[in-house]
Scaffold this motif. Structure first.
Motif, mmCIF file in Angstrom:
data_model
loop_
_atom_site.group_PDB
_atom_site.id
_atom_site.type_symbol
_atom_site.label_atom_id
_atom_site.label_comp_id
_atom_site.label_asym_id
_atom_site.label_seq_id
_atom_site.Cartn_x
_atom_site.Cartn_y
_atom_site.Cartn_z
ATOM 1 N N SER A 1 0.848 -0.956 0.094
ATOM 2 C CA SER A 1 -0.102 0.471 0.416
ATOM 3 C C SER A 1 0.365 1.020 0.231
ATOM 4 C CB SER A 1 -0.840 0.117 0.882
ATOM 5 O OG SER A 1 -1.620 -0.693 1.162
ATOM 6 N N HIS A 2 1.816 1.452 0.047
ATOM 7 C CA HIS A 2 3.479 2.313 -0.405
ATOM 8 C C HIS A 2 2.635 3.201 1.367
ATOM 9 C CE1 HIS A 2 3.915 0.896 -3.630
ATOM 10 N NE2 HIS A 2 2.923 0.782 -4.458
ATOM 11 N N TYR A 3 2.863 2.204 1.623
ATOM 12 C CA TYR A 3 2.598 3.282 3.837
ATOM 13 C C TYR A 3 3.857 3.292 3.941
ATOM 14 C CZ TYR A 3 -2.213 2.341 3.695
ATOM 15 O OH TYR A 3 -3.893 2.298 3.768
ATOM 16 N N PRO A 4 4.189 4.486 4.848
ATOM 17 C CA PRO A 4 5.388 4.597 5.216
ATOM 18 C C PRO A 4 6.431 4.373 6.315
ATOM 19 C CG PRO A 4 4.387 6.707 5.751
ATOM 20 C CD PRO A 4 3.575 5.472 4.852
ATOM 21 N N VAL A 5 7.179 3.588 6.824
ATOM 22 C CA VAL A 5 6.767 3.300 8.381
ATOM 23 C C VAL A 5 7.605 4.057 9.176
ATOM 24 C CG1 VAL A 5 8.790 1.586 9.496
ATOM 25 C CG2 VAL A 5 8.658 0.973 7.505
ATOM 26 N N THR A 6 6.492 3.960 10.111
ATOM 27 C CA THR A 6 6.608 5.036 11.608
ATOM 28 C C THR A 6 6.509 4.296 12.467
ATOM 29 O OG1 THR A 6 4.533 4.772 11.915
ATOM 30 C CG2 THR A 6 4.746 6.101 10.316
ATOM 31 N N VAL A 7 6.744 5.689 13.440
ATOM 32 C CA VAL A 7 7.547 4.951 14.886
ATOM 33 C C VAL A 7 6.347 3.576 15.040
ATOM 34 C CG1 VAL A 7 7.664 5.932 16.880
ATOM 35 C CG2 VAL A 7 8.485 7.035 15.699
ATOM 36 N N SER A 8 4.855 4.310 14.535
ATOM 37 C CA SER A 8 3.789 3.483 15.216
ATOM 38 C C SER A 8 3.862 2.223 14.958
ATOM 39 C CB SER A 8 2.229 4.588 15.250
ATOM 40 O OG SER A 8 2.511 5.337 15.526
ATOM 41 N N THR A 9 4.064 2.254 13.341
ATOM 42 C CA THR A 9 4.289 0.827 12.917
ATOM 43 C C THR A 9 5.639 -0.096 13.367
ATOM 44 O OG1 THR A 9 3.713 2.703 10.387
ATOM 45 C CG2 THR A 9 4.804 0.119 10.504
ATOM 46 N N ILE A 10 6.286 0.495 13.474
ATOM 47 C CA ILE A 10 7.754 -0.334 14.258
ATOM 48 C C ILE A 10 6.937 -1.283 16.218
ATOM 49 C CG2 ILE A 10 10.250 -0.129 15.193
ATOM 50 C CD1 ILE A 10 10.778 1.886 12.856
ATOM 51 N N MET B 1 14.069 6.546 18.793
ATOM 52 C CA MET B 1 13.592 6.126 17.512
ATOM 53 C C MET B 1 12.580 6.913 16.727
ATOM 54 S SD MET B 1 13.561 3.065 17.353
ATOM 55 C CE MET B 1 12.550 2.291 16.304
ATOM 56 N N LYS B 2 12.759 8.291 16.840
ATOM 57 C CA LYS B 2 11.976 9.563 16.434
ATOM 58 C C LYS B 2 13.260 9.523 15.196
ATOM 59 C CE LYS B 2 8.481 11.039 18.940
ATOM 60 N NZ LYS B 2 7.698 11.845 19.803
ATOM 61 N N LYS C 1 16.526 3.585 28.609
ATOM 62 C CA LYS C 1 15.020 3.444 28.253
ATOM 63 C C LYS C 1 14.085 4.973 28.060
ATOM 64 C CE LYS C 1 12.721 3.014 33.198
ATOM 65 N NZ LYS C 1 12.390 2.953 33.781
ATOM 66 N N GLU C 2 14.892 5.969 28.767
ATOM 67 C CA GLU C 2 14.001 7.298 28.871
ATOM 68 C C GLU C 2 14.375 7.736 27.102
ATOM 69 O OE1 GLU C 2 14.528 6.239 32.842
ATOM 70 O OE2 GLU C 2 16.261 6.267 30.784
ATOM 71 N N GLU C 3 16.027 7.422 26.256
ATOM 72 C CA GLU C 3 15.712 8.020 25.129
ATOM 73 C C GLU C 3 15.580 6.579 24.025
ATOM 74 O OE1 GLU C 3 20.615 8.208 24.685
ATOM 75 O OE2 GLU C 3 20.600 8.879 26.866
ATOM 76 N N ILE C 4 14.200 6.417 24.474
ATOM 77 C CA ILE C 4 14.600 5.215 22.947
ATOM 78 C C ILE C 4 13.485 5.825 22.013
ATOM 79 C CG2 ILE C 4 12.397 3.084 22.469
ATOM 80 C CD1 ILE C 4 15.710 2.866 23.450
ATOM 81 N N PRO C 5 12.202 6.672 22.561
ATOM 82 C CA PRO C 5 11.205 7.666 21.866
ATOM 83 C C PRO C 5 11.723 8.539 21.353
ATOM 84 C CG PRO C 5 10.699 6.979 23.965
ATOM 85 C CD PRO C 5 11.409 6.815 24.187
ATOM 86 N N THR C 6 12.824 8.850 21.494
ATOM 87 C CA THR C 6 13.485 10.264 20.840
ATOM 88 C C THR C 6 14.489 9.408 19.788
ATOM 89 O OG1 THR C 6 13.675 11.687 23.075
ATOM 90 C CG2 THR C 6 15.364 11.947 20.792
ATOM 91 N N PHE D 1 15.620 7.726 14.050
ATOM 92 C CA PHE D 1 15.853 7.188 13.010
ATOM 93 C C PHE D 1 14.502 7.229 12.480
ATOM 94 C CE2 PHE D 1 14.593 2.069 11.849
ATOM 95 C CZ PHE D 1 15.866 1.893 11.318
ATOM 96 N N VAL D 2 13.676 6.883 12.292
ATOM 97 C CA VAL D 2 12.392 7.378 11.029
ATOM 98 C C VAL D 2 12.393 8.239 10.669
ATOM 99 C CG1 VAL D 2 9.891 7.018 10.841
ATOM 100 C CG2 VAL D 2 10.801 5.480 12.207
ATOM 101 N N TYR D 3 12.280 9.696 11.206
ATOM 102 C CA TYR D 3 12.745 10.642 9.997
ATOM 103 C C TYR D 3 13.882 11.175 9.755
ATOM 104 C CZ TYR D 3 7.688 10.762 12.104
ATOM 105 O OH TYR D 3 7.056 10.290 12.510
ATOM 106 N N SER D 4 15.300 10.681 10.059
ATOM 107 C CA SER D 4 16.328 11.113 9.848
ATOM 108 C C SER D 4 16.909 9.823 9.322
ATOM 109 C CB SER D 4 17.139 11.244 11.169
ATOM 110 O OG SER D 4 16.843 13.030 11.458
ATOM 111 N N VAL D 5 16.814 8.789 10.216
ATOM 112 C CA VAL D 5 18.100 7.878 9.404
ATOM 113 C C VAL D 5 16.995 7.323 8.151
ATOM 114 C CG1 VAL D 5 18.799 5.799 9.664
ATOM 115 C CG2 VAL D 5 18.781 6.895 11.370
ATOM 116 N N PHE D 6 15.760 6.470 8.400
ATOM 117 C CA PHE D 6 14.923 6.065 7.136
ATOM 118 C C PHE D 6 15.166 7.256 5.612
ATOM 119 C CE2 PHE D 6 13.325 3.599 9.262
ATOM 120 C CZ PHE D 6 12.551 1.978 8.358
ATOM 121 N N PRO D 7 15.232 8.293 5.628
ATOM 122 C CA PRO D 7 14.741 9.430 4.375
ATOM 123 C C PRO D 7 16.613 9.400 3.861
ATOM 124 C CG PRO D 7 14.352 10.470 6.135
ATOM 125 C CD PRO D 7 14.514 9.214 6.326
#
Length: 150
Positions: free
Chosen positions: A40-49, A88-89, A81-86, A91-97
């Motif tokens: 469906s060409h959905y992007p990978v998001t934090v929620s997807t992961i 992963m964001k 654990k406190e750093e994981i959300p940041t 990862f998804v928004y900077s590393v992926f593209p």
């Protein structure tokens, strides 16, 4: 081919017997979810992961967040654990593209280690998603000597 790949990955993770069969079923559900997103060409998001992590290890990983404890892998202490959300964001928004290869992206994901369990299996989904090989999966190359995300 997908079932063989998943069986090899689950065996590599050390699961045997009924436990292996259960983990294979969980991973196949997550794999099918990823294939649906890709088709469906959905992007990978934090929620997807997060969803893939929860499908792969429903008893350990929740559908709404990343790990709630600190972990180490092979003697390497993973980010707190406190750093994981940041992370992963990032990862998804900077590393992926970015122009990094799917193998490098996989390695960064594994270094972040966002889940209590199932990171290797989720990482294999991410790698094959980015590589365009969800229908004919391949294992990522091993990285040696790289043990930080800095």
């Amino acid at each position: 081919m997908i079932q063989t790949f998943i069986a090899q990955e689950v065996k590599h993770q050390g699961f045997i017997g009924e436990e292996a069969i259960t983990r294979q079923r969980f991973m196949l559900e997550a794999w099918d979810h990823a294939r649906g997103n890709a088709s469906s060409h959905y992007p990978v998001t934090v929620s997807t992961i997060i969803a893939w992590g929860a499908l792969i290890e429903p008893d350990c990983n929740g559908f709404s967040s990343f790990r709630n404890g600190n972990v180490s892998v092979g003697g390497r202490i993973c980010p707190p654990k406190e750093e994981i959300p940041t992370l992963m964001k990032f990862f998804v928004y900077s590393v992926f593209p970015s122009n990094t290869t799917p193998a490098e992206k996989y390695h960064i994901f594994e270094l972040i280690h966002p889940f209590l369990d199932g990171n290797g299996r989720v990482g294999k989904i991410i790698y094959n998603y980015l590589n365009g090989t969800l229908d004919d999966p391949i294992f990522p190359p091993k990285f040696f000597g790289k043990d930080s995300i800095a």
